[in-house]
Design a protein around this motif. Structure first.
Motif, PDB file in Angstrom:
ATOM      1  N   VAL A 105       0.419  -1.182  -0.146  1.00  0.00           N
ATOM      2  CA  VAL A 105      -0.428   0.238  -0.101  1.00  0.00           C
ATOM      3  C   VAL A 105       1.383   0.892  -0.215  1.00  0.00           C
ATOM      4  O   VAL A 105       0.785   2.094  -0.389  1.00  0.00           O
ATOM      5  N   GLU A 106       1.871   0.962   0.806  1.00  0.00           N
ATOM      6  CA  GLU A 106       3.038   2.892   0.543  1.00  0.00           C
ATOM      7  C   GLU A 106       3.693   2.214  -0.627  1.00  0.00           C
ATOM      8  O   GLU A 106       3.374   3.461  -0.692  1.00  0.00           O
ATOM      9  N   PHE A 107       4.136   1.537  -0.849  1.00  0.00           N
ATOM     10  CA  PHE A 107       4.883   1.547  -2.232  1.00  0.00           C
ATOM     11  C   PHE A 107       3.819   2.161  -3.535  1.00  0.00           C
ATOM     12  O   PHE A 107       3.881   3.287  -4.299  1.00  0.00           O
ATOM     13  N   LEU A 108       2.522   1.475  -3.405  1.00  0.00           N
ATOM     14  CA  LEU A 108       1.101   2.434  -4.530  1.00  0.00           C
ATOM     15  C   LEU A 108       1.024   3.791  -4.506  1.00  0.00           C
ATOM     16  O   LEU A 108       1.388   4.155  -5.098  1.00  0.00           O
ATOM     17  N   LYS A 109       1.547   4.342  -2.897  1.00  0.00           N
ATOM     18  CA  LYS A 109       0.796   5.755  -2.692  1.00  0.00           C
ATOM     19  C   LYS A 109       1.808   6.863  -2.940  1.00  0.00           C
ATOM     20  O   LYS A 109       2.454   7.456  -3.756  1.00  0.00           O
ATOM     21  N   ARG A 110       3.409   5.934  -3.059  1.00  0.00           N
ATOM     22  CA  ARG A 110       4.156   6.802  -2.973  1.00  0.00           C
ATOM     23  C   ARG A 110       5.507   6.550  -3.678  1.00  0.00           C
ATOM     24  O   ARG A 110       6.735   7.302  -3.707  1.00  0.00           O
ATOM     25  N   GLY A 111       5.466   4.422  -4.296  1.00  0.00           N
ATOM     26  CA  GLY A 111       6.302   5.005  -5.154  1.00  0.00           C
ATOM     27  C   GLY A 111       7.393   3.972  -4.815  1.00  0.00           C
ATOM     28  O   GLY A 111       7.269   3.617  -4.023  1.00  0.00           O
ATOM     29  N   ILE A 112       7.657   3.300  -5.936  1.00  0.00           N
ATOM     30  CA  ILE A 112       8.550   1.942  -5.291  1.00  0.00           C
ATOM     31  C   ILE A 112       9.866   2.607  -4.890  1.00  0.00           C
ATOM     32  O   ILE A 112      10.603   3.455  -4.673  1.00  0.00           O
TER      33      ILE A 112
END
Lengths: 200, 196
Positions: free
Chosen positions: A32-39
């Motif tokens: 979810v964090e990656f979806l919000k802020r990028g990988i």
């Protein structure tokens, strides 16, 4: 509607049941964090070291979870359909619950992130107006011409706002108002109401 | 009204009966007004039979002086007293002033419109077109199911013969209501201003 999950995809997620549910929760949170802020690749390295798994496996796992979440949010599938789709992966009941909770908690936000990817025209942001009377210009003195000066603020892709300074005369302004009022009235016709009600 | 030396000289020549008799004076004044208003003024405009006997260079100077004076007068919205006193200063007699002023009155409004259209201004809105759509799904999100308006403002740049452009943008129902509300506020304040 069920999600169709390919074999390759299932292979990527095959190591999830082998780890503790807490780890899956953590992966879900990272996804979810990656979806919000990028990988952020460093997180893959950290997780791989902690769990003693090769980095590729961790990466596939997180990306698999990301795909699961985005596809479910895109199609806005019901909880029942989600559970049935995940059943195919052969996870434990507990794991399925965890994934379901992850989906339900985050789907609204993921949908709004996906909406930003869709093609969009500049959209209306604000209109400022001013009433002026033109008294003279270089080519002609002693005029009395009423003018309405307006600033139209539009929001384009990427959050930039463009502003256009425009002018109109009183009769055109009244014409614009009349035309746009018929536009608003179009929403209230039976035809529009029927369509809005039935296509959900 | 302040006039330059060349304009004053040209007008003085026009006033001189030995250079322009009354008939050719009237013709030249009329030609001067019409040449300002015609869309494609060409040299043929000066090819009037009454003007054939006059020296061509003098004709050109007087025509230029007359047109400059006319434009200056229309620009300043000069009335009869200003024009009369100004023309008297360049030795026009009463008859010639009368002929000039009649043509001036006849063509003044059209010339004013012509002068008002010269110049730059912010792009001017002419029209708006709208389209109501129901957004069902797109490549990234399904089941959107929201109505949406597409508006196109037709806007014209500059004065006469300016290029026109379309400003396209989308808005939701609430945003359109907001836009119409603001335009109505502007119209209301216009109404109040006219009643003051």
């Amino acid at each position: 509607m069920l999600l169709v999950l390919s074999d390759e995809y299932r292979e990527h997620l095959v190591f999830l049941p082998k780890v503790e549910p807490a780890v899956v929760v953590e992966f879900g949170r990272i996804a979810v964090e990656f979806l919000k802020r990028g990988i952020n690749p460093k997180i893959y390295e950290g997780a791989a070291r902690k769990l003693n798994f090769p980095m590729e496996t961790v990466q596939h796992g997180v990306e698999g979870l990301m795909f699961l979440l985005t596809e479910s949010s895109k199609l806005m599938i019901s909880e029942l359909d989600f559970q049935d789709s995940v059943l195919v992966l052969g996870f434990s009941k507990e794991l399925n619950q965890v994934l379901l909770q992850l989906y339900v908690d985050n789907r609204k936000e993921i949908r709004s992130i996906l909406t930003q990817l869709a093609p969009c025209l500049p959209s209306y942001h604000n209109l400022e107006w001013r009433l002026d009377v033109q008294l003279a210009r270089r080519s002609l003195r002693q005029q009395v011409v009423p003018m309405v000066t307006m600033r139209l603020l539009l929001a384009t892709d990427g959050g930039n706002n463009t502003s256009r300074v425009l002018q109109t005369d009183p009769s055109t302004l009244l014409h614009l108002i009349a035309t746009l009022e018929t536009a608003l009235a179009a929403m209230k016709t039976n035809h529009a109401r029927r369509i809005l009600r039935n296509i959900k | 009204m302040e006039l330059s030396e060349s304009v004053q000289k040209g007008l003085q020549s026009l006033a001189d009966p030995s250079l322009f008799d009354l008939k050719s004076f009237a013709v030249l004044i009329d030609v001067a007004f019409r040449s300002l208003l015609s869309a494609h003024p060409g040299p043929s405009l000066l090819d009037q039979p009454e003007l054939k006997s006059i020296d061509q260079i003098l004709l050109k100077q007087c025509h230029a002086a007359a047109t400059t004076y006319i434009l200056e007068g229309v620009k300043q919205n000069a009335d009869k007293s200003i024009i009369s006193s100004c023309l008297e200063d360049v030795t026009f007699n009463v008859e010639r002033i009368e002929i000039f002023y009649n043509s001036y009155q006849k063509y003044k409004e059209e010339l004013e419109g012509f002068l008002a259209s010269i110049g730059r201004s912010p792009p001017h809105i002419n029209d708006v077109s709208w389209r109501l759509e129901y957004h069902m799904k797109n490549g990234h999100v399904h089941k959107v199911n929201e109505p949406c308006y597409l508006l196109s403002l037709n806007v014209e740049n500059g004065g006469m013969g300016g290029s026109s452009e379309d400003i396209n943008f989308s808005c939701t129902v609430e945003q359109l209501q907001d836009l119409v509300g603001k335009m109505k506020d502007a119209a209301k304040s216009l109404e109040k201003a006219t009643q003051m």
